[in-house]
Enzyme design. Structure first.
Site, PDB file in Angstrom:
ATOM      1  N   ARG A 184     -38.089  75.092 -19.017  1.00 60.05           N
ATOM      2  CA  ARG A 184     -37.277  74.839 -20.201  1.00 60.05           C
ATOM      3  C   ARG A 184     -36.827  76.195 -20.737  1.00 60.05           C
ATOM      4  O   ARG A 184     -37.571  77.187 -20.681  1.00 60.05           O
ATOM      5  CB  ARG A 184     -38.084  74.105 -21.289  1.00 60.05           C
ATOM      6  N   GLU A 195     -28.408  74.415 -24.767  1.00 60.47           N
ATOM      7  CA  GLU A 195     -27.679  73.761 -23.676  1.00 60.47           C
ATOM      8  C   GLU A 195     -26.690  72.764 -24.251  1.00 60.47           C
ATOM      9  O   GLU A 195     -27.051  72.035 -25.186  1.00 60.47           O
ATOM     10  CB  GLU A 195     -28.657  73.050 -22.734  1.00 60.47           C
ATOM     11  N   HIS A 223     -28.610  73.105 -15.775  1.00 58.00           N
ATOM     12  CA  HIS A 223     -29.784  72.217 -15.878  1.00 58.00           C
ATOM     13  C   HIS A 223     -29.663  71.041 -14.890  1.00 58.00           C
ATOM     14  O   HIS A 223     -29.509  69.884 -15.285  1.00 58.00           O
ATOM     15  CB  HIS A 223     -29.958  71.696 -17.311  1.00 58.00           C
TER      16      HIS A 223
HETATM   17  C1  DGY Z   1     -36.669  66.721 -16.397  1.00 56.51           C
HETATM   18  O1  DGY Z   1     -36.744  65.628 -15.825  1.00 56.51           O
HETATM   19  O2  DGY Z   1     -37.381  67.016 -17.354  1.00 56.51           O
HETATM   20  C2  DGY Z   1     -35.668  67.674 -15.866  1.00 56.51           C
HETATM   21  O3  DGY Z   1     -35.628  68.871 -16.549  1.00 56.51           O
HETATM   22  C3  DGY Z   1     -34.313  67.044 -15.905  1.00 56.51           C
HETATM   23  O4  DGY Z   1     -33.958  66.835 -17.239  1.00 56.51           O
END
Ligand code: DGY
Length: 325
Positions: A237, A266, A285
């Protein structure tokens, strides 16, 4: 009372039909999630929500008195107020496992693209700069045989480490809350303090979840420990890394390059300094974003909801105990 499932995430027509065999479905897949009074009205009557982008806040939950289950189409659930959901007896489910290998592929794609300067040299060719033989100005750094430092060695971290150790003959260092003896045996991975990992690794890949303790886990001090030839990769993240500190470190050339799939804000703002930096590979992402895996994630969300609404234990609950209580 009619059991209604509100869908505002990317599930397929086949999956909608599966749910409609037993439940009523309010299909908002093609509608905006923000400022949508129709969606808010449907939420007010929903029993379950399959979610791919609606912000879940206490205020919105106040307007959803019948809501019992939320299935997020993601493994990460840092965007959800889990304690608040538990307090209200709302079950949250996520989608672990089905995206592990795909997300690890993305991590390794960033390791390779940033390490071997793939995007930068692609631009070099397209811009017509390839006019004669290439020289040291275009050289990259090796990947095979180097040291891979994994910050976090959960499911996805282990899958990245496996690619490095078994596919590229890399030595694996890892820092993780718990030691992983089985991966030490399988991959020859060595557990160490993060400060040691940062100083020794040629490739540093972050896969920890975002929780209070991991906000800005990587800041100026941590980046300063890295080698100037090192490549830094983040597929967890954005908020795990102090992005301003990362920009400053990359501008100084320590670490030498980065591959980033996630950002503090984002979509990445158009004025982010990262956009102008040649030693950075940027992705929007897309860790889990393949046709096969996004379909599997949507199926998991659908199965979680259908099982919970049928009184069975869902496959991947986040707060099952609170829900039962
Ligand atoms: C998740 O599944 O958490 C990935 O980062 C895709 O959003």
């Amino acid at each position: 009372m009619m059991v209604r499932i509100l869908v505002c995430g990317a599930v397929s027509d086949r999956q909608i039909a599966q749910m409609r065999e037993t439940f009523s479905v309010d299909d908002f897949r093609d509608e905006p999630v923000n400022d949508n009074p129709r969606l808010e009205a449907a939420l007010a009557e929903a029993t379950a929500l399959i979610n791919g982008g609606l912000a879940i806040t206490p205020e919105r939950l106040d307007r959803a008195p019948t809501l019992r289950v939320i299935a997020t189409i993601s493994v990460g659930y840092d965007a959800y107020p889990v304690d608040e959901l538990s307090r209200r007896g709302i079950l949250l489910c996520n989608t672990p496992d089905v995206l592990t290998e795909t997300t690890a592929d993305t991590g390794f794609a960033l390791i390779m693209a940033a390490g071997r300067r793939v995007a930068e040299l692609d631009r070099f060719v397209r811009q017509g700069d390839w006019k004669s033989g290439i020289g040291p100005a275009q050289f990259a750094v090796d990947i095979h045989g180097k040291t891979l430092g994994m910050i976090g060695l959960g499911r996805i971290g282990a899958a990245v480490a496996r690619r490095g150790a078994l596919g590229f003959g890399m030595s694996v260092l890892y820092s993780n809350a718990s030691q992983k003896p089985e991966l030490e045996t399988e991959l020859g991975a060595r557990h160490c303090e993060m400060s040691v990992l940062l100083a020794e690794a040629d490739y540093v890949c972050v896969t920890v979840p975002l929780v209070e303790e991991t906000v800005h886990l990587i800041g100026a001090a941590e980046l300063a420990r890295m080698k100037s030839t090192a490549v830094f990769v983040n597929i967890s993240r954005g908020k795990v890394v102090d992005e301003a500190a990362l920009v400053a470190a990359l501008q100084k050339g320590q670490p030498g390059a980065a591959g980033l799939d996630v950002f503090e804000t984002e979509p990445l703002p158009a004025d982010s300094p990262l956009i102008g930096m040649d030693n950075v590979v940027l992705l929007p992402h897309v860790g889990s974003a393949t046709h096969e895996t996004r379909d599997a994630m949507a199926q998991r969300a659908v199965d979680n909801v259908c099982q919970a609404l049928s009184g069975e234990s869902p496959i991947s609950p986040v707060n099952l105990e609170s829900w039962r209580r």
